[in-house]
Design a protein around this motif. Structure first.
Motif, PDB file in Angstrom:
ATOM      1  N   UNK A  56       0.812  -1.218   0.000  1.00  0.00           N
ATOM      2  CA  UNK A  56       0.000   0.000   0.000  1.00  0.00           C
ATOM      3  C   UNK A  56       0.844   1.265   0.000  1.00  0.00           C
ATOM      4  N   UNK A  57       1.893   1.307   0.800  1.00  0.00           N
ATOM      5  CA  UNK A  57       2.683   2.537   0.918  1.00  0.00           C
ATOM      6  C   UNK A  57       4.131   2.319   0.476  1.00  0.00           C
ATOM      7  N   UNK A  58       4.854   1.488   1.200  1.00  0.00           N
ATOM      8  CA  UNK A  58       6.252   1.209   0.864  1.00  0.00           C
ATOM      9  C   UNK A  58       6.641  -0.115   1.499  1.00  0.00           C
ATOM     10  N   UNK A  59       7.681  -0.755   1.005  1.00  0.00           N
ATOM     11  CA  UNK A  59       8.130  -2.003   1.634  1.00  0.00           C
ATOM     12  C   UNK A  59       8.497  -1.818   3.102  1.00  0.00           C
ATOM     13  N   UNK A  60       9.071  -0.660   3.435  1.00  0.00           N
ATOM     14  CA  UNK A  60       9.461  -0.410   4.823  1.00  0.00           C
ATOM     15  C   UNK A  60       8.234  -0.306   5.734  1.00  0.00           C
ATOM     16  N   UNK A  61       7.204   0.371   5.252  1.00  0.00           N
ATOM     17  CA  UNK A  61       5.972   0.483   6.042  1.00  0.00           C
ATOM     18  C   UNK A  61       5.328  -0.889   6.204  1.00  0.00           C
ATOM     19  N   UNK A  62       5.310  -1.649   5.144  1.00  0.00           N
ATOM     20  CA  UNK A  62       4.756  -2.999   5.207  1.00  0.00           C
ATOM     21  C   UNK A  62       5.516  -3.846   6.216  1.00  0.00           C
ATOM     22  N   UNK A  63       6.837  -3.714   6.230  1.00  0.00           N
ATOM     23  CA  UNK A  63       7.655  -4.462   7.172  1.00  0.00           C
ATOM     24  C   UNK A  63       7.347  -4.076   8.611  1.00  0.00           C
ATOM     25  N   UNK A  64       7.124  -2.806   8.859  1.00  0.00           N
ATOM     26  CA  UNK A  64       6.751  -2.338  10.196  1.00  0.00           C
ATOM     27  C   UNK A  64       5.462  -3.002  10.657  1.00  0.00           C
ATOM     28  N   UNK A  65       4.451  -2.999   9.801  1.00  0.00           N
ATOM     29  CA  UNK A  65       3.163  -3.589  10.150  1.00  0.00           C
ATOM     30  C   UNK A  65       3.307  -5.076  10.419  1.00  0.00           C
ATOM     31  N   UNK A  70       8.676  -3.842  19.913  1.00  0.00           N
ATOM     32  CA  UNK A  70       9.481  -4.703  19.034  1.00  0.00           C
ATOM     33  C   UNK A  70       9.389  -4.304  17.567  1.00  0.00           C
ATOM     34  N   UNK A  71       8.180  -4.005  17.103  1.00  0.00           N
ATOM     35  CA  UNK A  71       8.020  -3.584  15.715  1.00  0.00           C
ATOM     36  C   UNK A  71       8.728  -2.285  15.418  1.00  0.00           C
ATOM     37  N   UNK A  72       8.604  -1.332  16.334  1.00  0.00           N
ATOM     38  CA  UNK A  72       9.220  -0.018  16.159  1.00  0.00           C
ATOM     39  C   UNK A  72      10.745  -0.113  16.196  1.00  0.00           C
ATOM     40  N   UNK A  73      11.279  -0.781  17.209  1.00  0.00           N
ATOM     41  CA  UNK A  73      12.733  -0.796  17.403  1.00  0.00           C
ATOM     42  C   UNK A  73      13.452  -1.613  16.340  1.00  0.00           C
ATOM     43  N   UNK A  74      12.908  -2.765  15.987  1.00  0.00           N
ATOM     44  CA  UNK A  74      13.567  -3.563  14.948  1.00  0.00           C
ATOM     45  C   UNK A  74      13.505  -2.866  13.598  1.00  0.00           C
ATOM     46  N   UNK A  75      12.420  -2.148  13.345  1.00  0.00           N
ATOM     47  CA  UNK A  75      12.288  -1.434  12.076  1.00  0.00           C
ATOM     48  C   UNK A  75      13.256  -0.264  12.001  1.00  0.00           C
ATOM     49  N   UNK A  76      13.327   0.531  13.060  1.00  0.00           N
ATOM     50  CA  UNK A  76      14.215   1.693  13.045  1.00  0.00           C
ATOM     51  C   UNK A  76      15.672   1.252  12.987  1.00  0.00           C
ATOM     52  N   UNK A  77      15.992   0.138  13.625  1.00  0.00           N
ATOM     53  CA  UNK A  77      17.367  -0.373  13.583  1.00  0.00           C
ATOM     54  C   UNK A  77      17.740  -0.793  12.174  1.00  0.00           C
ATOM     55  N   UNK A  78      16.830  -1.484  11.506  1.00  0.00           N
ATOM     56  CA  UNK A  78      17.095  -1.957  10.152  1.00  0.00           C
ATOM     57  C   UNK A  78      17.184  -0.790   9.168  1.00  0.00           C
TER      58      UNK A  78
END
Length: 298
Positions: free
Chosen positions: A85-94, A123-131
């Motif tokens: 829907x938006x971006x691969x990164x946003x999808x990964x966060x969800x 967990x979703x926020x921290x792993x996403x921001x780290x990546x």
């Protein structure tokens, strides 16, 4: 138990007077509370973050089907969806936030951050921001301390429990913790970090706790994903220097006031909201029958 700070203003004033980074007084608090050395605290934080990462991974690779059947491998389905829907990164966060919360709903191992019902958000926020930003674990652990400090102040002045303040107190607080951690980890100022907390609370204010059949599954799992998204939007707004207008401590006070005035049926009792819909009541009856059937004979 001694208190860290009674409000965000005191925390900010302390850091301004001492020149300490935001995480430092929280670390000192941990040392005092646990009667341990600083060298012992960092491995404990690392273990907590490792469990968070494991939950994110398990949510995307394990069989996430709850006993009620309401949770059925949602993270996997989102990851495999051909539509982004938006971006691969946003999808990964969800996927990450939803998957980690599915682990909780399927009786897996999670970190209550600040509660099990909100255990997918950090967990979703921290792993996403780290990546996304290539951050090392040490910076993430500092962010965890900042998030913990945020939770301590919210708990003192409002609540972290859905049974006391509705879902705004659980997923709302977790999202605020995540937003503050994001801004801190990306080098934002103290003012910007606390602005992220304020903006997040403003976005989550008034959210009721209405678990279908009394289980922390629907709508809890999808709310973890949406709260993680709100944490990122709040962080983006705050780190750009946008003024939340209402100071963070006053936002926390509003969170407490709304929680106090919220009717009991909207506080984890499964008496109102989605739990009280026709379909919600049908599911409740089915779940209750299943629970009776699996009890051992006397």
């Amino acid at each position: 138990m001694s208190l860290l700070f009674t409000d965000f203003a005191s925390w900010q004033a302390h850091c301004a007077a001492t020149g300490e980074p935001l995480y430092q007084p929280v670390l000192a608090y941990e040392i005092e509370q646990k009667g341990a050395s600083e060298e012992a605290i960092w491995p404990t934080l690392q273990r907590a973050y490792d469990v968070m990462r494991d939950a994110v991974h398990e949510g995307q690779t394990g069989n996430m089907t709850s006993r009620s059947g309401m949770i059925n491998n949602g993270a996997k389905k989102i990851a495999a969806s051909p539509v982004t829907v938006l971006s691969p990164e946003f999808k990964s966060l969800i996927v990450s936030a939803l998957g980690a919360k599915e682990v909780n709903s399927c009786m897996g191992r999670v970190v209550a951050a600040p509660t099990a019902g909100a255990s997918g958000i950090l967990p979703g926020v921290l792993t996403t921001i780290q990546k996304l930003h290539g951050l090392d674990d040490r910076k993430i652990l500092e962010g965890l301390l900042v998030a913990a400090g945020i939770a301590l102040i919210i708990e003192q002045n409002a609540s972290l429990a859905g049974a006391v303040g509705g879902c705004q107190a659980e997923t709302g607080s977790a999202a605020a913790m995540g937003a503050g951690a994001i801004v801190y980890c990306l080098g934002g100022s103290v003012e910007e970090t606390f602005a992220a907390v304020a903006i997040t609370i403003q976005c989550m204010l008034g959210l009721v706790c209405d678990p279908v059949a009394g289980l922390v599954e629907v709508p809890c799992v999808v709310r973890n994903a949406s709260a993680a998204a709100i944490a990122f939007s709040s962080a983006q707004i705050a780190i750009a220097g946008v003024d939340p207008v209402i100071p963070v401590d006053q936002c926390v006070a509003a969170l407490g006031e709304v929680g106090q005035s919220m009717e009991t049926r909207y506080k984890e009792t499964a008496l109102g909201g989605l739990a009280n819909t026709r379909r919600g009541r049908e599911i409740e009856k089915m779940v209750l029958v299943q629970d009776v059937n699996i009890l051992p004979d006397e």
